[in-house]
Design an enzyme around this catalytic site. Structure first.
Site, PDB file in Angstrom:
ATOM      1  CG  HIS A   1      -2.273   1.044   1.037  1.00 32.48           C
ATOM      2  ND1 HIS A   1      -1.958   2.372   0.905  1.00 32.48           N
ATOM      3  CD2 HIS A   1      -3.432   0.701   1.133  1.00 32.48           C
ATOM      4  CE1 HIS A   1      -3.103   2.778   0.815  1.00 32.48           C
ATOM      5  NE2 HIS A   1      -4.030   2.106   0.771  1.00 32.48           N
TER       6      HIS A   1
ATOM      7  CG  ASP B   1      -7.464  -4.799  -1.483  1.00 29.44           C
ATOM      8  OD1 ASP B   1      -8.707  -4.269  -1.117  1.00 29.44           O
ATOM      9  OD2 ASP B   1      -6.916  -4.225  -2.356  1.00 29.44           O
TER      10      ASP B   1
END
Length: 394
Positions: A286, A334
């Protein structure tokens, strides 16, 4: 459902690698290797081991983003353009922010709220900045709401919200926004089959961790709609429409595909083969969290506590361990959300629904804030196409 949707939208040709060697990375940035290593140590560029075991490779998306910021210092126009691609903040908000410890909701860390098993209804009221009310997301009234039609979960959610807006005789009556917001969340919940059978503390933790996360694509869509004066039904519909795009809401499906590959080949072999092809693993890394997405560990821990023998949960655990052993990036929201959806008995494909339901709280908080601001979100384009006719320029 990803919060890293923009980093995946790089218009990258299929034959262009996502990970570059040290010479390629330094050439792209126009810097020496020592400077590149400094960027890595500062968390600006992600690095993974080379499949050959010799040297490292660097994220092309991070390098391009860093290059854009470097070029943005050349003038106001480039600065504005960079701001739309993970650049500098462009809108002030009191709803929430992003810190190294994860998202903050009006002064409270989302991770802390989740660990305290704060009811999601209280988290919603915090985001909306209203006193706690006597309402229940999964109350009988909410679950009797009309279910939207459609073949996919997002279609059902979108259909339910649009239909409810058309049926609401008080849709445009001022002063009833909190009532509308709570009704919309009930509609979204009622679109998810089996959610009423899920244990609330676990569900609360999952929804709390996804409730808000800066100006991601769907939140921006909501704020743009709200800036025009659109009502909450329309704003949430805008968010759902943005989420339906594969670069945003398709992250869960890509994670499921990855875990299915782990089932066939094993986690270590899957990791090795994917990296050997120069591919980035969905569910890992990320840009805002170089040291790891703080929202993922609580989700994975929850999934392992609830259903340690569930295949998807087990492969998510094994893949995370293999990635850590290889020095690869940390798992992100996710992967954790797919594992939790499976562990809660909703099915892995329901992760997009959990994301939409939780994030709708943030969407509406931002929509109401933008409506109160009273100005239209209207960025300008910079034309870079063919020159106009000379006569038109005279």
């Amino acid at each position: 459902m990803s919060d890293i949707d923009q980093s995946r939208s790089t218009n990258r040709p299929e034959d262009e690698p996502e990970w570059l060697s040290t010479p390629e990375a330094t050439a792209l940035l126009g810097v020496k290797a020592a400077t590149l290593y400094t960027y890595v140590s500062r968390g600006l560029v992600r690095r993974v081991p080379s499949p050959s075991g010799r040297g490292s490779r660097y994220s092309r998306a991070d390098l391009l983003r860093l290059l854009g910021r470097k070029e943005a210092r050349a003038g106001h126009g480039p600065v504005a353009a960079d701001a739309m691609r993970w650049g500098q903040p462009v809108i002030d908000t009191e709803v929430g922010g992003i810190t190294p410890a994860g998202p903050v909701y009006r002064g409270a860390l989302a991770v802390d709220l989740a660990q305290a098993e704060t009811p999601f209804e209280d988290v919603v009221d915090r985001l909306l900045d209203v006193d706690a009310g006597d309402w229940h997301l999964l109350g009988a009234g909410a679950l009797r709401e009309r279910r939207g039609a459609g073949t996919t979960l997002l279609d059902r959610m979108l259909g339910a919200v649009v239909a409810a807006g058309g049926d609401d005789p008080h849709r445009h009556v001022p002063g009833r926004d909190v009532e509308r917001a709570r009704r919309i969340l009930g509609l979204l919940a009622s679109s998810m089959h089996g959610i009423d059978a899920v244990s609330r503390p676990e569900l609360d933790q999952a929804l709390t961790l996804v409730a808000d996360h800066g100006l991601n694509a769907s939140t921006l869509a909501c704020r743009v709609a709200a800036s025009t004066g659109a009502d909450l039904y329309a704003c949430v519909a805008a968010g759902l429409a943005a989420l339906s795009g594969p670069r945003h809401g398709g992250a869960g499906a890509r994670v499921e595909s990855l875990l299915a590959e782990c089932r066939r080949r094993g986690a270590s072999a899957t990791l090795r083969e994917r990296l050997g092809r120069g591919e980035q693993l969905p569910g890992f890394g990320h840009p805002l969290y170089p040291d790891g997405d703080p929202r993922c560990p609580p989700l994975l821990a929850l999934a392992l506590r609830l259903a340690p023998k569930d295949p998807l949960v087990a492969y998510a655990r094994d893949l995370s361990a293999a990635a850590a052993d290889a020095g690869y990036q940390h798992p992100n929201l996710d992967l954790g959300l797919v594992a939790v959806s499976a562990a809660l008995g909703l099915g892995a494909s329901a992760s997009i629904g959990l994301f939409a339901l939780g994030r709708a709280a943030g969407w509406m908080a931002h929509a109401l804030e933008q409506q109160a601001a009273g100005w239209l979100l209207r960025p300008r384009l910079r034309y870079v196409g063919p020159a106009a006719r000379a006569a038109a320029l005279e």
